[in-house]
Design a protein around this motif. Structure first.
Motif, PDB file in Angstrom:
ATOM      1  N   GLY A 285     -12.730  80.180  53.987  1.00 11.62           N
ATOM      2  CA  GLY A 285     -13.444  81.015  54.827  1.00 11.62           C
ATOM      3  C   GLY A 285     -13.141  80.529  56.411  1.00 11.62           C
ATOM      4  O   GLY A 285     -13.958  80.978  57.468  1.00 11.62           O
ATOM      5  N   PHE A 286     -12.138  79.918  56.559  1.00 13.22           N
ATOM      6  CA  PHE A 286     -11.766  79.327  57.860  1.00 13.22           C
ATOM      7  C   PHE A 286     -10.693  80.544  58.478  1.00 13.22           C
ATOM      8  O   PHE A 286     -10.169  81.399  57.817  1.00 13.22           O
ATOM      9  CB  PHE A 286     -11.003  78.147  58.091  1.00 13.22           C
ATOM     10  CG  PHE A 286     -11.786  76.821  57.568  1.00 13.22           C
ATOM     11  CD1 PHE A 286     -12.537  76.431  58.471  1.00 13.22           C
ATOM     12  CD2 PHE A 286     -11.823  76.266  56.352  1.00 13.22           C
ATOM     13  CE1 PHE A 286     -13.541  75.251  58.458  1.00 13.22           C
ATOM     14  CE2 PHE A 286     -12.785  75.136  56.198  1.00 13.22           C
ATOM     15  CZ  PHE A 286     -13.707  74.585  57.315  1.00 13.22           C
TER      16      PHE A 286
ATOM     17  N   ARG B 154      -6.234  71.516  48.927  1.00 19.03           N
ATOM     18  CA  ARG B 154      -7.771  71.491  48.844  1.00 19.03           C
ATOM     19  C   ARG B 154      -8.173  70.066  49.469  1.00 19.03           C
ATOM     20  O   ARG B 154      -9.553  70.105  49.965  1.00 19.03           O
ATOM     21  CB  ARG B 154      -7.815  71.438  47.581  1.00 19.03           C
ATOM     22  CG  ARG B 154      -7.802  72.890  46.922  1.00 19.03           C
ATOM     23  CD  ARG B 154      -8.022  73.100  45.490  1.00 19.03           C
ATOM     24  NE  ARG B 154      -7.817  74.462  44.731  1.00 19.03           N
ATOM     25  CZ  ARG B 154      -8.357  74.473  43.661  1.00 19.03           C
ATOM     26  NH1 ARG B 154      -8.690  73.713  42.754  1.00 19.03           N
ATOM     27  NH2 ARG B 154      -8.128  75.935  43.402  1.00 19.03           N
ATOM     28  N   GLU B 155      -7.524  68.907  49.398  1.00 17.12           N
ATOM     29  CA  GLU B 155      -8.051  67.610  49.805  1.00 17.12           C
ATOM     30  C   GLU B 155      -7.992  67.817  51.419  1.00 17.12           C
ATOM     31  O   GLU B 155      -9.001  67.388  51.914  1.00 17.12           O
ATOM     32  CB  GLU B 155      -7.018  66.460  49.720  1.00 17.12           C
ATOM     33  CG  GLU B 155      -7.367  65.311  49.970  1.00 17.12           C
ATOM     34  CD  GLU B 155      -6.572  64.129  49.972  1.00 17.12           C
ATOM     35  OE1 GLU B 155      -6.514  62.756  50.327  1.00 17.12           O
ATOM     36  OE2 GLU B 155      -5.364  64.318  49.181  1.00 17.12           O
ATOM     37  N   VAL B 156      -7.145  68.562  52.047  1.00 18.40           N
ATOM     38  CA  VAL B 156      -7.051  68.477  53.461  1.00 18.40           C
ATOM     39  C   VAL B 156      -8.497  69.495  53.938  1.00 18.40           C
ATOM     40  O   VAL B 156      -9.326  68.963  54.792  1.00 18.40           O
ATOM     41  CB  VAL B 156      -5.734  69.050  54.059  1.00 18.40           C
ATOM     42  CG1 VAL B 156      -6.081  69.415  55.552  1.00 18.40           C
ATOM     43  CG2 VAL B 156      -4.749  68.355  53.760  1.00 18.40           C
ATOM     44  N   THR B 157      -8.509  70.390  53.222  1.00 19.22           N
ATOM     45  CA  THR B 157      -9.659  71.306  53.429  1.00 19.22           C
ATOM     46  C   THR B 157     -11.098  70.467  53.053  1.00 19.22           C
ATOM     47  O   THR B 157     -12.068  70.789  53.992  1.00 19.22           O
ATOM     48  CB  THR B 157      -9.633  72.488  52.642  1.00 19.22           C
ATOM     49  OG1 THR B 157      -8.612  73.068  52.807  1.00 19.22           O
ATOM     50  CG2 THR B 157     -10.713  73.546  52.940  1.00 19.22           C
ATOM     51  N   ALA B 158     -11.203  69.882  52.170  1.00 19.48           N
ATOM     52  CA  ALA B 158     -12.374  69.009  51.860  1.00 19.48           C
ATOM     53  C   ALA B 158     -12.526  67.957  53.035  1.00 19.48           C
ATOM     54  O   ALA B 158     -13.867  67.752  53.441  1.00 19.48           O
ATOM     55  CB  ALA B 158     -12.362  68.383  50.486  1.00 19.48           C
ATOM     56  N   ARG B 159     -11.513  67.222  53.526  1.00 22.03           N
ATOM     57  CA  ARG B 159     -11.660  66.166  54.644  1.00 22.03           C
ATOM     58  C   ARG B 159     -12.374  67.119  55.785  1.00 22.03           C
ATOM     59  O   ARG B 159     -13.127  66.319  56.598  1.00 22.03           O
ATOM     60  CB  ARG B 159     -10.465  65.671  54.725  1.00 22.03           C
ATOM     61  CG  ARG B 159     -10.097  64.565  53.831  1.00 22.03           C
ATOM     62  CD  ARG B 159      -8.817  64.105  53.944  1.00 22.03           C
ATOM     63  NE  ARG B 159      -8.233  63.031  52.773  1.00 22.03           N
ATOM     64  CZ  ARG B 159      -8.399  61.791  53.040  1.00 22.03           C
ATOM     65  NH1 ARG B 159      -8.651  60.990  54.186  1.00 22.03           N
ATOM     66  NH2 ARG B 159      -7.896  60.942  52.145  1.00 22.03           N
TER      67      ARG B 159
ATOM     68  N   ILE C  27       4.918  74.258  54.095  1.00 19.08           N
ATOM     69  CA  ILE C  27       3.637  73.339  54.090  1.00 19.08           C
ATOM     70  C   ILE C  27       2.420  74.105  54.950  1.00 19.08           C
ATOM     71  O   ILE C  27       1.229  74.368  54.500  1.00 19.08           O
ATOM     72  CB  ILE C  27       4.019  72.165  55.056  1.00 19.08           C
ATOM     73  CG1 ILE C  27       4.903  71.341  53.912  1.00 19.08           C
ATOM     74  CG2 ILE C  27       2.502  71.389  55.187  1.00 19.08           C
ATOM     75  CD1 ILE C  27       5.182  69.899  54.571  1.00 19.08           C
ATOM     76  N   ALA C  28       2.811  74.896  55.969  1.00 16.68           N
ATOM     77  CA  ALA C  28       1.876  75.257  56.791  1.00 16.68           C
ATOM     78  C   ALA C  28       1.242  76.427  55.900  1.00 16.68           C
ATOM     79  O   ALA C  28       0.101  76.800  56.048  1.00 16.68           O
ATOM     80  CB  ALA C  28       2.455  75.805  58.067  1.00 16.68           C
TER      81      ALA C  28
ATOM     82  N   ILE D   1      -2.351  77.320  55.083  1.00 14.45           N
ATOM     83  CA  ILE D   1      -3.340  78.206  55.695  1.00 14.45           C
ATOM     84  C   ILE D   1      -4.081  79.267  54.679  1.00 14.45           C
ATOM     85  O   ILE D   1      -5.086  79.499  54.678  1.00 14.45           O
ATOM     86  CB  ILE D   1      -2.395  79.115  56.453  1.00 14.45           C
ATOM     87  CG1 ILE D   1      -2.192  78.335  58.172  1.00 14.45           C
ATOM     88  CG2 ILE D   1      -3.065  80.279  57.020  1.00 14.45           C
ATOM     89  CD1 ILE D   1      -1.204  78.989  58.764  1.00 14.45           C
ATOM     90  N   TYR D   2      -3.214  79.535  53.565  1.00 15.05           N
ATOM     91  CA  TYR D   2      -3.899  80.174  52.318  1.00 15.05           C
ATOM     92  C   TYR D   2      -5.157  79.534  51.805  1.00 15.05           C
ATOM     93  O   TYR D   2      -5.965  80.277  51.623  1.00 15.05           O
ATOM     94  CB  TYR D   2      -2.681  80.132  51.118  1.00 15.05           C
ATOM     95  CG  TYR D   2      -3.238  81.035  50.069  1.00 15.05           C
ATOM     96  CD1 TYR D   2      -3.534  82.256  49.975  1.00 15.05           C
ATOM     97  CD2 TYR D   2      -3.540  80.043  49.152  1.00 15.05           C
ATOM     98  CE1 TYR D   2      -3.955  82.912  48.804  1.00 15.05           C
ATOM     99  CE2 TYR D   2      -4.069  80.538  47.637  1.00 15.05           C
ATOM    100  CZ  TYR D   2      -4.199  82.116  47.682  1.00 15.05           C
ATOM    101  OH  TYR D   2      -4.600  82.760  46.492  1.00 15.05           O
ATOM    102  N   THR D   3      -5.293  78.371  51.959  1.00 10.95           N
ATOM    103  CA  THR D   3      -6.015  77.430  51.279  1.00 10.95           C
ATOM    104  C   THR D   3      -7.468  77.603  52.142  1.00 10.95           C
ATOM    105  O   THR D   3      -8.490  77.826  52.037  1.00 10.95           O
ATOM    106  CB  THR D   3      -5.771  76.044  50.984  1.00 10.95           C
ATOM    107  OG1 THR D   3      -4.778  75.944  50.254  1.00 10.95           O
ATOM    108  CG2 THR D   3      -7.052  75.175  50.576  1.00 10.95           C
ATOM    109  N   LEU D   4      -7.088  77.317  53.521  1.00  9.62           N
ATOM    110  CA  LEU D   4      -8.187  77.406  54.552  1.00  9.62           C
ATOM    111  C   LEU D   4      -8.682  78.946  54.565  1.00  9.62           C
ATOM    112  O   LEU D   4     -10.048  78.942  54.835  1.00  9.62           O
ATOM    113  CB  LEU D   4      -7.289  77.066  56.180  1.00  9.62           C
ATOM    114  CG  LEU D   4      -7.120  75.612  56.233  1.00  9.62           C
ATOM    115  CD1 LEU D   4      -6.243  75.442  57.483  1.00  9.62           C
ATOM    116  CD2 LEU D   4      -8.328  74.733  56.294  1.00  9.62           C
TER     117      LEU D   4
END
Length: 224
Positions: free
Chosen positions: A27-28, A108-113, A15-16, A20-23
């Motif tokens: 650009g995070f 992607r939803e987590v990143t959007a939030r 999960i992590a 992390i890949y998406t973050l």
């Protein structure tokens, strides 16, 4: 420059890693730790823009750790949990969490939030202050009669909103729409709980002064 460092406290590596890949693609600059003790160490050595926090961790409960964080920090917290009970969502938000995502979730939803929370936090807002108040929007700090109030993120948001227009009555729904990133996922009684806590903190400073006014069946205001 906006702080892009994100702390991911998650013990399930699969999960992590996906998160992390998406973050990183967004650009995070994420740092992952699998335990609360690891989170304490990371927070002690670096400043993070936000924390993505699993509720069930090997060495403790994410809700309890959030309570610990809120004693000294207003850093945004997004909870990750396998539990979908409404009471868990209410508890998570009332103790100072900024959002709540149930597993399985879309990274992607987590990143959007996360982006929505950080935009709200970084947006400066002007404030027309009620008597005795000073608001520092940069540090998200409110002082009342020269005493700095220890407020959770939602407590700060509610009080700052009411101070912007002393005397104006805001309904619970209006407060949620202004202060919460995802108001549709919150309950109106959560607003009542936060207002009760703010009122208590103000009365600790001015016991005889009724600063927050309850308009029964309508909402809340700060006295004009």
């Amino acid at each position: 420059m906006m702080n892009k460092k994100i702390l991911v406290v998650e013990d399930e590596r699969s999960i992590a890693d996906t998160l992390i890949y998406t973050l990183e693609k967004e650009g995070f600059d994420p740092t992952r730790v699998p335990t609360i003790s690891g989170a304490r160490e990371a927070i002690g050595s670096s400043e993070f823009a936000a924390i993505i926090l699993d509720v069930g961790l090997p060495d403790g409960n994410g809700f309890e750790f959030c309570k610990e964080l809120r004693r000294n920090s207003n850093t945004p917290v997004i909870f990750l949990t396998a539990r979908n009970d409404e009471i868990d969502k209410v508890v998570g938000l009332e103790i100072g969490g900024d959002d709540y995502v149930t597993k399985p979730f879309s990274p992607r939803e987590v990143t959007a939030r996360l982006n929505a929370i950080l935009r709200r936090v970084s947006a400066p807002r002007k404030s027309s202050l009620g008597a005795g108040f000073q608001v520092d929007t940069e540090k998200r700090r409110i002082t009342f009669n020269d005493v700095s109030l220890k407020l959770s993120r939602y407590e700060y948001g509610i009080l700052e909103l009411l101070l912007n227009r002393p005397g104006q009555v805001y309904s619970r729904q209006q407060i949620m729409e202004h202060v919460w990133e995802t108001p549709d996922m919150s309950l109106e009684r959560t607003v009542d709980t936060h207002v009760k806590t703010i009122r208590s903190k103000l009365k600790d400073i001015e016991p005889k002064d009724e600063i927050l006014i309850t308009h029964r069946g309508i909402g809340y205001s700060v006295k004009d």
